[in-house]
Design a protein around this motif. Structure first.
Motif, PDB file in Angstrom:
ATOM      1  N   ILE A 115       1.087  -1.500  -0.530  1.00 26.26           N
ATOM      2  CA  ILE A 115      -0.528  -0.230   0.143  1.00 26.26           C
ATOM      3  C   ILE A 115       0.988   1.416   0.375  1.00 26.26           C
ATOM      4  O   ILE A 115       1.830   1.474   1.043  1.00 26.26           O
ATOM      5  CB  ILE A 115      -0.928   0.040   0.885  1.00 26.26           C
ATOM      6  N   VAL A 116       0.693   2.357  -0.684  1.00 30.57           N
ATOM      7  CA  VAL A 116       0.839   3.590  -1.154  1.00 30.57           C
ATOM      8  C   VAL A 116       0.807   4.142  -1.315  1.00 30.57           C
ATOM      9  O   VAL A 116      -0.680   4.210  -1.510  1.00 30.57           O
ATOM     10  CB  VAL A 116       2.536   2.871  -2.268  1.00 30.57           C
ATOM     11  N   GLU A 117       0.906   5.756  -0.974  1.00 25.14           N
ATOM     12  CA  GLU A 117       0.085   6.525  -1.679  1.00 25.14           C
ATOM     13  C   GLU A 117       0.808   7.340  -3.045  1.00 25.14           C
ATOM     14  O   GLU A 117       1.342   7.269  -3.755  1.00 25.14           O
ATOM     15  CB  GLU A 117       0.502   7.727  -0.685  1.00 25.14           C
ATOM     16  N   MET A 118      -0.259   7.485  -3.932  1.00 21.87           N
ATOM     17  CA  MET A 118      -0.481   7.651  -4.665  1.00 21.87           C
ATOM     18  C   MET A 118      -1.291   9.401  -4.950  1.00 21.87           C
ATOM     19  O   MET A 118      -1.577   9.364  -4.519  1.00 21.87           O
ATOM     20  CB  MET A 118      -1.581   7.026  -5.937  1.00 21.87           C
ATOM     21  N   LEU A 119       0.392  10.300  -5.857  1.00 19.58           N
ATOM     22  CA  LEU A 119      -0.915  11.508  -6.021  1.00 19.58           C
ATOM     23  C   LEU A 119      -1.683  11.980  -7.141  1.00 19.58           C
ATOM     24  O   LEU A 119      -1.182  11.337  -8.018  1.00 19.58           O
ATOM     25  CB  LEU A 119       0.792  12.039  -5.984  1.00 19.58           C
ATOM     26  N   LYS A 120      -2.498  12.589  -6.613  1.00 18.01           N
ATOM     27  CA  LYS A 120      -3.353  12.620  -7.805  1.00 18.01           C
ATOM     28  C   LYS A 120      -3.367  14.652  -8.049  1.00 18.01           C
ATOM     29  O   LYS A 120      -3.527  14.708  -7.254  1.00 18.01           O
ATOM     30  CB  LYS A 120      -4.586  12.207  -8.274  1.00 18.01           C
ATOM     31  N   TYR A 121      -3.080  14.698  -9.114  1.00 18.06           N
ATOM     32  CA  TYR A 121      -3.401  15.989  -9.367  1.00 18.06           C
ATOM     33  C   TYR A 121      -4.251  17.046 -10.500  1.00 18.06           C
ATOM     34  O   TYR A 121      -4.016  15.564 -11.781  1.00 18.06           O
ATOM     35  CB  TYR A 121      -1.804  16.109 -10.079  1.00 18.06           C
ATOM     36  N   ASN A 122      -5.132  17.280 -10.217  1.00 17.06           N
ATOM     37  CA  ASN A 122      -6.767  18.138 -10.987  1.00 17.06           C
ATOM     38  C   ASN A 122      -7.723  16.518 -11.102  1.00 17.06           C
ATOM     39  O   ASN A 122      -8.241  15.991 -11.919  1.00 17.06           O
ATOM     40  CB  ASN A 122      -6.189  18.304 -12.525  1.00 17.06           C
ATOM     41  N   GLY A 123      -7.433  15.198 -10.141  1.00 20.73           N
ATOM     42  CA  GLY A 123      -8.056  13.935 -10.787  1.00 20.73           C
ATOM     43  C   GLY A 123      -7.398  13.275 -10.829  1.00 20.73           C
ATOM     44  O   GLY A 123      -7.648  11.725 -11.264  1.00 20.73           O
ATOM     45  N   ASN A 124      -6.048  13.109 -11.624  1.00 25.05           N
ATOM     46  CA  ASN A 124      -4.969  11.813 -12.624  1.00 25.05           C
ATOM     47  C   ASN A 124      -3.593  12.104 -11.361  1.00 25.05           C
ATOM     48  O   ASN A 124      -3.258  12.401 -11.459  1.00 25.05           O
ATOM     49  CB  ASN A 124      -4.427  12.838 -14.131  1.00 25.05           C
ATOM     50  N   PRO A 125      -3.754  10.337 -11.541  1.00 25.82           N
ATOM     51  CA  PRO A 125      -2.542  10.657 -10.694  1.00 25.82           C
ATOM     52  C   PRO A 125      -1.342  10.669 -11.531  1.00 25.82           C
ATOM     53  O   PRO A 125      -1.218  10.685 -12.847  1.00 25.82           O
ATOM     54  CB  PRO A 125      -2.407   8.299 -10.813  1.00 25.82           C
ATOM     55  N   ILE A 126      -0.347  11.324 -10.599  1.00 27.25           N
ATOM     56  CA  ILE A 126       1.015  11.256 -11.540  1.00 27.25           C
ATOM     57  C   ILE A 126       2.504  10.827 -10.943  1.00 27.25           C
ATOM     58  O   ILE A 126       3.455  11.496 -11.338  1.00 27.25           O
ATOM     59  CB  ILE A 126       0.938  13.072 -11.511  1.00 27.25           C
TER      60      ILE A 126
END
Length: 191
Positions: A115-126
Motif C-alpha cells: 500500500i502506497v500513497e498515489m498523488l493525483k493532480y486535478n484527479g489524474n495520477p501523477i
C-alpha cells in the motif's frame, strides 16, 4: 478562492503550484540583504511533480503561490508492466497505470500488495509517495566470514526481492527481512 502560500513560508516538503505546475520543495534558503531597501530572496530547490525534474529557482519573499489541487489516495501495487506499473485505488477501486517516468525509482521498493500513497493532480495520477521505510526480504547474499569485522563496520552486498542491491551488515542472512530507507536507498535495520 484558492489558498495562497507566501514564498518566504515555503519549507521542505511544502507542495505549491507555480505557473500551473505542481512542485514540492526539497530545500529552502532565505537570503536577507544587509543593505537598506534590499529585497529578501528565497532560494528554493524544487521538484516538478509532473516530470520529476529537480532545479533551483529564486523568488522574492513576497511572491505568492497557489495551493495545488493535489490529493493523496491509498493505492495497492498490483503488478509491473513493461513500461510501468498497475495500481488499485483503495477508495474508488479503479485501476491506474503509472509509467516508469511517473514512478521514478519507486519500482525498486514495490512488492505485490504493497500500500502506497498515489498523488493525483486535478484527479489524474501523477506519481507515488513512498513511506520512509519499507520491509523487503533478502533473496541473495554471501555468508559473512569470521574475522571480516576486525576493521569496524563492514558490509556486504545483498539483493532484495525487488532486485534492488544494497549493502548490509555481515550478520544478515538470506531469507531475512530488512528495513530499507526509501530516501537514501540504504539499510536501516532488521525488520
Amino acid at each position: 478562492m484558492a489558498v495562497l502560500i507566501d514564498a518566504i513560508s515555503v519549507k521542505r516538503r511544502t507542495l505549491f503550484e507555480h505557473e500551473n505546475i505542481p512542485y514540492t520543495c526539497l530545500e529552502a534558503e532565505v537570503n536577507t540583504p544587509t543593505a537598506r531597501g534590499g529585497q529578501t530572496l528565497v532560494r528554493l530547490k524544487i521538484r516538478n511533480l509532473l516530470t520529476n525534474a529537480v532545479f533551483e529557482k529564486t523568488f522574492k519573499a513576497s511572491d505568492k503561490f497557489k495551493e495545488p489541487d493535489l490529493s493523496r489516495v491509498a493505492a495497492s501495487f498490483l503488478y509491473s508492466t513493461g513500461d510501468g506499473a498497475e495500481f488499485l485505488d483503495q477508495e474508488s477501486f479503479e485501476t491506474h497505470s503509472l509509467s516508469d517516468d511517473m514512478l521514478g525509482g519507486a519500482k525498486d521498493f514495490l512488492i505485490a500488495g504493497a500500500i502506497v500513497e498515489m498523488l493525483k493532480y486535478n484527479g489524474n495520477p501523477i506519481g507515488l509517495e513512498l513511506p520512509a521505510f519499507v520491509e523487503l526480504e533478502v533473496t541473495s547474499t554471501e555468508p559473512g566470514v569470521k574475522g571480516d569485522s576486525s576493521s569496524g563496520t563492514v558490509t556486504k552486498p545483498a539483493t532484495l526481492e525487488t532486485g534492488l542491491e544494497i549493502r548490509v551488515p555481515l550478520f544478515i542472512k538470506e531469507g531475512e527481512k530488512v528495513r530499507v530507507s526509501t530516501e537514501t536507498r540504504g539499510f536501516a535495520g532488521r525488520a
